[in-house]
Enzyme design. Structure first.
Site, PDB file in Angstrom:
ATOM      1  N   LEU A 165      -0.051   5.425  21.498  1.00 20.09           N
ATOM      2  CA  LEU A 165      -0.152   5.378  20.032  1.00 20.09           C
ATOM      3  C   LEU A 165      -1.601   5.604  19.638  1.00 20.09           C
ATOM      4  CD1 LEU A 165       1.504   4.186  17.327  1.00 20.09           C
ATOM      5  CD2 LEU A 165      -0.150   2.362  17.623  1.00 20.09           C
ATOM      6  N   ASP A 196      -1.565  -4.651   2.001  1.00 21.05           N
ATOM      7  CA  ASP A 196      -2.022  -5.379   0.809  1.00 21.05           C
ATOM      8  C   ASP A 196      -1.332  -6.740   0.699  1.00 21.05           C
ATOM      9  OD1 ASP A 196      -3.518  -5.712  -1.491  1.00 21.05           O
ATOM     10  OD2 ASP A 196      -2.004  -4.803  -2.779  1.00 21.05           O
ATOM     11  N   HIS A 212      -7.054 -12.761   5.208  1.00 24.15           N
ATOM     12  CA  HIS A 212      -7.469 -11.574   5.967  1.00 24.15           C
ATOM     13  C   HIS A 212      -7.332 -11.822   7.470  1.00 24.15           C
ATOM     14  CE1 HIS A 212      -8.630  -9.684   2.310  1.00 24.15           C
ATOM     15  NE2 HIS A 212      -9.668 -10.463   2.071  1.00 24.15           N
TER      16      HIS A 212
HETATM   17  C1  IPE Z   1      -5.965  -1.315  -1.203  1.00 25.16           C
HETATM   18  O1  IPE Z   1      -5.729  -2.600  -1.663  1.00 25.16           O
HETATM   19  C2  IPE Z   1      -7.025  -1.320  -0.130  1.00 25.16           C
HETATM   20  C3  IPE Z   1      -6.649  -1.934   1.140  1.00 25.16           C
HETATM   21  C4  IPE Z   1      -5.492  -2.451   1.449  1.00 25.16           C
HETATM   22  C5  IPE Z   1      -7.677  -1.938   2.137  1.00 25.16           C
HETATM   23  P1  IPE Z   1      -6.474  -3.191  -2.948  1.00 25.16           P
HETATM   24  O2  IPE Z   1      -6.054  -4.593  -3.059  1.00 25.16           O
HETATM   25  O3  IPE Z   1      -7.935  -2.939  -2.851  1.00 25.16           O
HETATM   26  O4  IPE Z   1      -5.868  -2.290  -4.116  1.00 25.16           O
HETATM   27  P2  IPE Z   1      -5.858  -2.570  -5.684  1.00 25.16           P
HETATM   28  O5  IPE Z   1      -7.255  -2.931  -6.091  1.00 25.16           O
HETATM   29  O6  IPE Z   1      -4.917  -3.691  -5.954  1.00 25.16           O
HETATM   30  O7  IPE Z   1      -5.374  -1.290  -6.294  1.00 25.16           O
HETATM   31  C1  IPE Z   2      -5.612  -6.329   1.331  1.00 27.24           C
HETATM   32  O1  IPE Z   2      -5.353  -7.584   0.806  1.00 27.24           O
HETATM   33  C2  IPE Z   2      -6.817  -6.337   2.248  1.00 27.24           C
HETATM   34  C3  IPE Z   2      -8.014  -5.702   1.679  1.00 27.24           C
HETATM   35  C4  IPE Z   2      -8.067  -5.068   0.559  1.00 27.24           C
HETATM   36  C5  IPE Z   2      -9.218  -5.789   2.485  1.00 27.24           C
HETATM   37  P1  IPE Z   2      -5.999  -8.065  -0.552  1.00 27.24           P
HETATM   38  O2  IPE Z   2      -7.272  -8.779  -0.235  1.00 27.24           O
HETATM   39  O3  IPE Z   2      -6.149  -6.946  -1.496  1.00 27.24           O
HETATM   40  O4  IPE Z   2      -4.917  -9.092  -1.048  1.00 27.24           O
HETATM   41  P2  IPE Z   2      -4.468  -9.343  -2.555  1.00 27.24           P
HETATM   42  O5  IPE Z   2      -3.995  -8.031  -3.102  1.00 27.24           O
HETATM   43  O6  IPE Z   2      -5.658  -9.873  -3.280  1.00 27.24           O
HETATM   44  O7  IPE Z   2      -3.366 -10.336  -2.431  1.00 27.24           O
HETATM   45 MG    MG Z   3      -4.914  -6.216  -2.944  1.00 26.49          MG
END
Ligand code: IPE
Ligand code: IPE
Ligand code: MG
Length: 248
Positions: free
Chosen positions: A137, A26, A43
């Site tokens: 892995l 995240d 991303h």
């Molecule tokens: C969780 O992250 C999903 C992934 C890392 C793929 P999110 O960014 O979607 O989670 P929330 O919405 O902050 O809980």
């Molecule tokens: C996690 O990073 C990746 C996905 C959920 C695909 P985020 O896109 O949720 O990044 P933040 O939380 O907005 O910084």
């Molecule tokens: Mg996120």
């Protein structure tokens, strides 16, 4: 896929290395925002961070790495971001297979596939087949995955077979039944929640929360998580004295 090879630790693995590490990757969006870049740039950087993390896990003797790449709930993001993520996944699959093969990494996708485009479904399958023989892995990529979906689909399979619903029968049909439960579950990005990741499987995982945004999560950050894991006492409901008796 022959998966028995991932059931026990590699001879070369360090004693402290967790067998199975799971990661909620995240913070990509915030990483990009801090640099005044579009979210998709975060991303893209996240893919680089994953490549580095896979290599580091191989070096440290981790046998199974399970990452959360796209959740069931991520469909509700702006259309532009969702299509950007789908495109990025397609490109990463096309580019990364040779590197995975060089590192001895088998890839497997975990999640609901029917609602992905036929082209994406085919790419996932091709990447799985092209890396299936690798044994250092196992990388499980949770893509269009949700912990609640997983439990519900397992229950549906058990019901369809007319088997009694027990912890054992449900567990056997969950999407990660091919590997032991995660020993260590890491979440980056400074949030302290599970966000519908491995609800069934993380019952006894050790949790580690890192403030680092996923693109900044480097080898040193991984080592910090592994060291924290090594210092934990896993009791599985028993007392400390009982644990000391069996491990001492
Ligand atoms: C969780 O992250 C999903 C992934 C890392 C793929 P999110 O960014 O979607 O989670 P929330 O919405 O902050 O809980
Ligand atoms: C996690 O990073 C990746 C996905 C959920 C695909 P985020 O896109 O949720 O990044 P933040 O939380 O907005 O910084
Ligand atoms: Mg996120």
């Amino acid at each position: 896929m022959a998966i028995a090879k991932f059931l026990s630790p590699a001879a070369a693995s360090l004693p402290a290395a967790p067998h199975h590490v799971a990661i909620v990757m995240d913070g990509n969006g915030r990483w990009a925002h801090k640099r005044l870049l579009p979210r998709i740039a975060g991303h893209r950087q996240g893919v680089d961070s994953l490549r580095r993390c896979i290599r580091a896990c191989v070096e440290r003797g981790v046998r199974v790495l399970t990452v959360f790449a796209f959740s069931s709930e991520n469909w509700s993001r702006p259309e532009e971001e969702v299509s950007g993520l789908m495109e990025l996944m397609g490109k990463a699959l096309a580019n990364e297979v040779p590197e995975l093969n060089r590192g001895g990494v088998a890839i497997r996708f975990v999640g609901e596939r029917a609602s992905l485009s036929p082209r994406m479904q085919q790419s996932l399958q091709q990447a799985e087949q092209a890396t299936a023989a690798n044994a250092r892995l196992l990388l499980n990529v949770c893509f269009n995955y949700g912990g609640r979906w997983d439990i519900a689909q397992a229950a549906a399979q058990v019901a369809a077979r007319g088997e009694p619903i027990t912890e054992e029968s449900l567990g056997r049909h969950t999407a990660l039944a091919h590997v032991p439960d995660p020993d260590l579950l890491i979440r980056t990005g400074g949030e302290y929640r599970i966000s519908n990741f491995l609800l069934w499987q993380c019952a006894y995982s050790e949790l580690f929360f890192s403030d680092k945004l996923w693109p900044d999560f480097d080898e040193a950050a991984l080592d910090e998580a592994i060291a924290a894991y090594g210092a934990r006492e896993r009791r599985f409901g028993k007392t400390s004295a009982q644990v000391a008796q069996t491990t001492g």
